[in-house]
Design a protein around this motif. Structure first.
Motif, mmCIF file in Angstrom:
data_model
loop_
_atom_site.group_PDB
_atom_site.id
_atom_site.type_symbol
_atom_site.label_atom_id
_atom_site.label_comp_id
_atom_site.label_asym_id
_atom_site.label_seq_id
_atom_site.Cartn_x
_atom_site.Cartn_y
_atom_site.Cartn_z
ATOM 1 N N VAL A 204 0.835 -1.205 0.000
ATOM 2 C CA VAL A 204 0.000 0.000 0.000
ATOM 3 C C VAL A 204 0.869 1.254 0.000
ATOM 4 C CG1 VAL A 204 -1.706 1.327 1.325
ATOM 5 C CG2 VAL A 204 -1.938 -1.163 1.128
ATOM 6 N N VAL A 205 1.932 1.225 0.795
ATOM 7 C CA VAL A 205 2.843 2.374 0.865
ATOM 8 C C VAL A 205 3.452 2.664 -0.507
ATOM 9 C CG1 VAL A 205 4.985 3.238 1.880
ATOM 10 C CG2 VAL A 205 3.339 2.005 3.317
ATOM 11 N N GLU A 206 3.817 1.598 -1.206
ATOM 12 C CA GLU A 206 4.437 1.751 -2.531
ATOM 13 C C GLU A 206 3.440 2.203 -3.591
ATOM 14 O OE1 GLU A 206 6.232 -1.953 -3.434
ATOM 15 O OE2 GLU A 206 7.766 -1.817 -1.846
ATOM 16 N N LYS A 207 2.196 1.800 -3.449
ATOM 17 C CA LYS A 207 1.179 2.069 -4.463
ATOM 18 C C LYS A 207 0.791 3.550 -4.544
ATOM 19 C CE LYS A 207 -2.672 1.669 -6.956
ATOM 20 N NZ LYS A 207 -2.704 1.395 -8.409
ATOM 21 N N PHE A 208 0.660 4.206 -3.400
ATOM 22 C CA PHE A 208 0.060 5.538 -3.374
ATOM 23 C C PHE A 208 1.107 6.636 -3.194
ATOM 24 C CE2 PHE A 208 -3.273 2.608 -2.007
ATOM 25 C CZ PHE A 208 -4.297 2.959 -2.891
ATOM 26 N N ASP A 209 0.933 7.705 -3.986
ATOM 27 C CA ASP A 209 1.821 8.867 -3.858
ATOM 28 C C ASP A 209 1.552 9.609 -2.556
ATOM 29 O OD1 ASP A 209 2.767 8.412 -6.522
ATOM 30 O OD2 ASP A 209 0.946 9.381 -7.272
ATOM 31 N N ILE A 210 0.284 9.653 -2.170
ATOM 32 C CA ILE A 210 -0.129 10.364 -0.954
ATOM 33 C C ILE A 210 -0.994 9.428 -0.117
ATOM 34 C CG2 ILE A 210 -1.510 12.275 -0.032
ATOM 35 C CD1 ILE A 210 -0.824 13.871 -2.533
ATOM 36 N N ARG A 211 -0.663 9.341 1.152
ATOM 37 C CA ARG A 211 -1.488 8.598 2.107
ATOM 38 C C ARG A 211 -1.848 9.532 3.256
ATOM 39 N NH1 ARG A 211 0.910 4.516 4.988
ATOM 40 N NH2 ARG A 211 2.851 5.687 4.735
#
Length: 408
Positions: A204-211
């Motif tokens: 999930v961390v790798e997938k999204f530019d902004i969390r």
């Protein structure tokens, strides 16, 4: 039966409501029957401090339980009395706008149909019984702080591997525009914990530019939530106050990015409120997601974008037992294990698969003796059925020690 069981918690808030109405009435020195309303106010002020104690004792003492029910009936009558007088006064004032004093005709009219003295006297007699029932004032714990959830995940989580992977698969789906995924379940089932695990997963961390993680906590305010999201993205304070400015700024931050926004503990299900809030997130890249945790099964249905519904079930008995062992610090190697295991397993069974209940009771029994374990197991609180109380029996022990203003 539900009204009886929840009476103390509810009445504490209700008494405050009636007192507020009375305060506005008593500000007018011209009001007829002023002494009657002062007596009513005195009774309410006298009973309010003991409602916490009554709420604690009602499960074991049927007389206290009956007293709460009678008190509730008397309070409803008093509240109706105050409301009717206020209504009649407003009507009379409209007819004679030049007269600022309380219209004499209002009370005269009411005395013809309702015995105000009887209503107040009945409440006074019920309130006086608090002394004979040995109800005492319980000092309120300082609850000025509010514990908000954060994105930090717990060290050990039990029995949620399948659920975690299924929701992550939904999040990693990059097709389509904005999607809203809701994790729904009763209080204490572990929605926030699961969301924390997902939020911190490497994929999930790798997938999204902004969390972004925002704890909504019951009251959904678009201004505050939008501001919180901006502050999460920028790691700095946001001084904007208008919703238009905030949404414009947030749109700039999200545009051209693939984002994940987690809104934890959402209750509000107003269609127009959600529509105006969600539309600004449509500016993100394909695959952007909003992840909700909610107790309200209607919340996700009002979001007008593509939404996915995930019902979070209770934990298995064995997962609950593993969690209980951890939080109670009961080691399988200790000498007491054989003695306490049978008691502990019965307690866990009564927790109905709710990790919050297991965790709370496990922590409560940490380093305690057999007598303490038996006391929790044999508590009469467990005997009340879910249908009767409308409060999950497994959580009632935790509920029992909340201040009354939070119980409702």
């Amino acid at each position: 039966m539900a009204a009886k069981l929840e009476g103390g918690a509810f009445l504490s808030s209700f008494v405050n409501v009636v007192l507020n109405k009375l305060s506005s009435i008593l500000e007018d020195n011209s009001i007829p029957e002023r002494e009657l309303f002062r007596r009513l106010q005195k009774s309410l002020l006298a009973v309010r401090p003991v409602l916490d104690d009554a709420d604690h004792k009602q499960f074991k003492d049927q007389e206290v339980n009956k007293w709460l029910v009678n008190l509730q009936d008397a309070l409803y009558m008093a509240d109706d009395l105050v409301d009717e007088l206020n209504t009649k006064s407003a009507i009379a004032t409209q007819r004679d706008p030049g007269n600022s004093s309380w219209p004499r005709c209002v009370v005269d009219w009411y005395l013809e149909d309702i015995d105000m003295e009887h209503i107040v006297s009945r409440l006074e007699s019920i309130v006086e019984l608090r002394v004979h029932l040995h109800l005492e004032e319980i000092p309120m714990e300082d609850m000025s702080w509010r514990a908000e959830s954060t994105s930090l995940a717990e060290g050990d989580v039990y029995g949620r591997d399948t659920e975690k992977e299924e929701i992550i698969e939904m999040l990693l789906d990059g097709t389509g525009n904005l999607s809203v995924i809701s994790i729904e379940g009763m209080g204490g089932v572990g929605k926030t914990t699961l969301a924390q695990l997902i939020y911190n997963d490497e994929k999930v961390v790798e997938k999204f530019d902004i969390r972004v993680w925002v704890c909504v906590a019951t009251k959904f305010d678009p201004v505050n939530v939008t501001k919180a999201i901006i502050e999460e993205i920028t790691s700095s304070s946001c001084r904007m106050v208008s919703l238009n400015s905030l949404q414009t700024e947030l749109k700039k931050k999200l545009m051209g990015n693939t984002f994940l926004v987690v809104l934890d503990d959402v209750w509000n299900n107003q269609q127009t409120l959600w529509d105006s809030f969600v539309k600004l997130f449509l500016c993100g890249n394909k695959g952007s997601k909003i992840l909700l945790t909610t107790r309200n099964e209607n919340v996700d249905s009002v979001v007008s974008t593509t939404n996915l519904h995930y019902k979070l079930d209770i934990l298995s008995i064995e997962d609950c037992w593993s969690m209980f062992l951890k939080h109670s610090s009961l080691s399988t190697k200790c000498s007491q294990y054989r003695t306490l295991e049978s008691i502990g397993r019965k307690i866990v069974k009564k927790c109905k698969g709710l990790p919050l209940a297991v965790k709370t009771l496990g922590g409560l029994l940490r380093n305690k003796y057999k007598e303490d374990w038996n006391m929790i197991l044999e508590s009469e609180i467990w005997e009340l059925s879910e249908d009767d109380s409308k409060i999950v029996p497994a959580l009632r022990v935790s509920y029992h020690y909340l201040p009354s203003d939070l119980k409702q």
